[in-house]
Design an enzyme around this catalytic site. Structure first.
Site, short mmCIF file in Angstrom:
data_model
loop_
_atom_site.label_atom_id
_atom_site.label_comp_id
_atom_site.label_asym_id
_atom_site.label_seq_id
_atom_site.Cartn_x
_atom_site.Cartn_y
_atom_site.Cartn_z
N GLY A 67 0.95 -1.11 0.05
CA GLY A 67 -0.08 -0.03 -0.02
C GLY A 67 0.67 1.33 0.20
CB CYS A 125 5.23 -4.08 0.32
SG CYS A 125 5.85 -2.77 0.04
CE1 TYR A 126 1.21 1.37 5.50
CE2 TYR A 126 -0.32 -0.68 5.86
CZ TYR A 126 0.15 0.77 6.07
OH TYR A 126 -0.43 1.52 7.17
CG HIS A 172 5.37 -5.72 -4.36
ND1 HIS A 172 4.11 -5.67 -3.85
CD2 HIS A 172 6.14 -4.70 -3.95
CE1 HIS A 172 4.13 -4.53 -3.34
NE2 HIS A 172 5.10 -3.63 -3.51
CD GLU A 193 2.41 -8.93 -5.03
OE1 GLU A 193 3.19 -9.60 -4.44
OE2 GLU A 193 2.30 -7.73 -4.65
N GLY A 197 -22.99 -10.90 -27.48
CA GLY A 197 -22.18 -11.86 -28.41
C GLY A 197 -20.62 -11.71 -27.81
N GLY A 198 -19.99 -11.02 -27.07
CA GLY A 198 -18.91 -10.93 -26.39
C GLY A 198 -18.88 -12.13 -25.23
CG ASP A 211 -17.15 -10.59 -20.14
OD1 ASP A 211 -16.31 -11.79 -20.14
OD2 ASP A 211 -16.86 -9.49 -19.85
CB SER A 212 -23.20 -11.02 -22.51
OG SER A 212 -22.85 -10.84 -23.95
CE LYS A 225 -12.79 -10.88 -21.34
NZ LYS A 225 -13.97 -10.08 -21.53
#
Ligand code: XMP
Length: 520
Positions: free
Chosen positions: A59, A86-87, A177, A179, A231-232, A234-235, A376
């Site tokens: 942070g 870190c923080y 970090h 990650e 049509g994407g 996600d939907s 995603k």
């Protein structure tokens, strides 16, 4: 909060820019985790969430500042494994009786190397086998005295307490970090941590599918659900998951606003109506949208018109569905975190994104959001699990306002037709060269300018276009794709030869930031 059947890890967010990456690393290990801002996490929250382990993120604040963020003190009495980063490491030290100081030439930003101090530590399995480990540092403050019970396991030139731990309590604290990409062996550290904490890696898409279907059935009962289908990815995944869960209680509404790519409407209709045998409304509203957009050239005005019309049309069709009580949306986890994150406070509106926001309240609908917990790439994996073709799942993102935002200035049918043709040639080129899956998103924008050219013996005065192709992880930042000159030359020649109305082609080499991916 959803009651889960899988093991849960809690990430307490202190506002680091890279907190989401911690979640990604954990999800890659099939560990379910959630990020919650530190302000929301107190003793009652911890009891309710019932994590199996906790990670304290980095942070921007300084632990030495009065009133700076802290983890609930009770966390350290719960017998849970805790990893501070870190923080998170610094507040952990301070809260457990150590000391943190600011500055004095010990700030460290960027690459650093950690040397082992004591060889054996469970969380460091697989570390230091080839000597020092490269890590990514980003800190102004540093721990100057470690808390009672802790020992030092690794040091760097500017962080004598780079890795400390109290293995008997499974408390681990690192200054760097793990990650980020620049800590190459960082994933190993997370892997060790979750193994020590007893996670079994039960977060798989197969398990998720079953659980999500049960949750949808429980939420919806015998009521009707409507789903706006673009049509994407996600939907589409939302619709197929719902269809599997509730069959005919689902109606999908696909709005064709006349701003779709070549062949797109047919593709979506065939896919859903014919392959899935869904209740499906194909709302052909091209006249309405293109009529309202006529003469409009301001990007925000165009976006607002499209957003409003989309809601009107959707509402009109939804009203025709008897007993609709729920609206399904493909909201993803990053959208959820952004709306609550410590660092995601009010920010400047760069573009008004188009969605069906506002509709649920207006129509008295309740939301069904089965992808709320997913990233995603997990949505794509779920789509594959649900049997959607990989060619469909791997499609580049396409924005709700469609070609409108790839047609800067006034939108005309002529320009849209030219754009559709040019885009089809460009994507064909990309596929032919085997580059489609290496690119996050690629498209053509038609520019509001005509230029002079010469074709054969004649003069031309046609539109110029810009090709765009970017690499990205999440669309938040992006870089242009480094095509070869041969590819660009060949593509420009094809577009100019094959698409009537374009006589000049440029390649957009702007990164994001400072540019955005779309042109408007
Ligand atoms: P920008 O242009 O903001 O785009 O860099 C980032 C990503 O978001 C997509 N995008 C949208 N998607 N509705 C959407 O569903 C929108 O209004 C919208 N605007 C941009 C864009 O295509 C890119 O993937």
């Amino acid at each position: 909060m959803t009651q889960a059947s899988h093991d849960r890890l809690l990430i307490i967010d202190f506002g680091s820019q890279v907190t989401q990456l911690i979640a990604r690393r954990l999800r890659e290990l099939s560990v379910y985790c959630e990020i919650h801002p530190y302000q929301n996490v107190d003793e009652a929250f911890l009891a309710d969430f019932a994590p199996k382990a906790v990670i304290l993120s980095g942070g921007p604040d300084s632990v030495t500042r009065e009133g700076s963020p802290r983890a609930p003190q009770s966390l350290f009495e719960m017998g849970l494994p805790v990893l501070g980063i870190c923080y998170g490491q610094q507040t952990m030290m301070q809260q457990l009786g150590g000391l943190v100081e600011t500055g004095h030439g010990t700030a460290e930003f960027g690459r650093a190397y950690v040397t082992p101090k004591v060889a054996q530590l469970d969380i460091l399995d697989g570390w230091f086998s080839d000597g020092d480990e490269q890590v990514w540092m980003s800190h102004g403050d540093h721990v100057s005295k470690i808390a009672p019970g802790f020992e030092v396991y690794g040091t760097s030139p500017n962080a004598p307490f780079a890795i400390t731990a109290d293995p008997s309590r499974h408390f681990y604290a690192v200054q760097f970090h793990p990650e980020v990409h620049h800590t190459p062996n960082g994933a190993k550290l997370y892997e060790n941590f979750v193994r020590l904490a007893g996670f079994t890696g039960d977060w798989t898409m197969d398990a998720y599918r079953e659980q999500a279907i049960a949750a949808i059935r429980a939420q919806v009962g015998d009521k009707q659900v409507i789903c706006g289908l673009s049509g994407g990815v996600d939907s589409s995944v939302t619709a197929v998951l719902l269809h599997e869960a509730i069959g005919d209680q689902l109606t999908c509404v696909f709005v064709d606003h006349g701003l779709l790519r070549k062949g797109e409407a047919e593709e979506v209709v065939t896919m859903f109506r014919d392959n899935y045998n869904m209740q499906f409304i194909h709302a052909d509203e091209q006249e309405l949208f293109l009529g309202e957009l006529e003469g409009q050239s301001d990007p925000e005005t165009k976006r607002k018109i499209i957003g409003k019309l989309f809601i009107d049309v959707f509402q009109k069709h939804a009203n025709s569905i008897d007993g609709a009580e729920f609206l399904a949306q493909g909201t993803l986890y990053p959208d959820v975190i952004e709306s609550v994150s410590f660092s995601g406070g009010p920010s400047v509106t760069i573009k008004s994104h188009h969605n069906v926001g506002g509709l649920p309240e207006k129509m008295g609908l309740k939301l069904v959001e089965p992808l709320r917990e997913l990233f995603k790439d997990e949505v794509r994996a779920l789509g594959v699990e649900l049997g959607l073709p990989t060619s469909f799942i791997g499609r580049h993102p396409f924005p709700g306002p469609g070609l409108a935002i790839r047609c800067p200035g006034e939108i005309t049918r002529e320009k849209l037709d030219i754009l559709r043709e040019a885009d089809a040639v460009y994507i064909d080129q990309i596929r032919k060269h085997g580059l489609y899956d290496d690119i996050w998103q690629a498209f053509v924008a038609i520019l509001p300018v005509r230029t002079v050219g010469v074709m054969g013996d004649g003069r031309t005065y046609d539109f110029a276009c810009a090709l765009r192709a970017v690499t990205s992880v999440d669309g938040m930042t992006a870089d242009y794709y480094p095509f070869t000159h041969e590819f660009l030359g060949e593509t420009a020649t094809r577009i100019i030869n094959e698409v009537k109305g374009i006589n000049r082609c440029t390649y957009d080499i702007t990164s994001k930031p400072p540019g955005t991916i779309e042109w408007e």
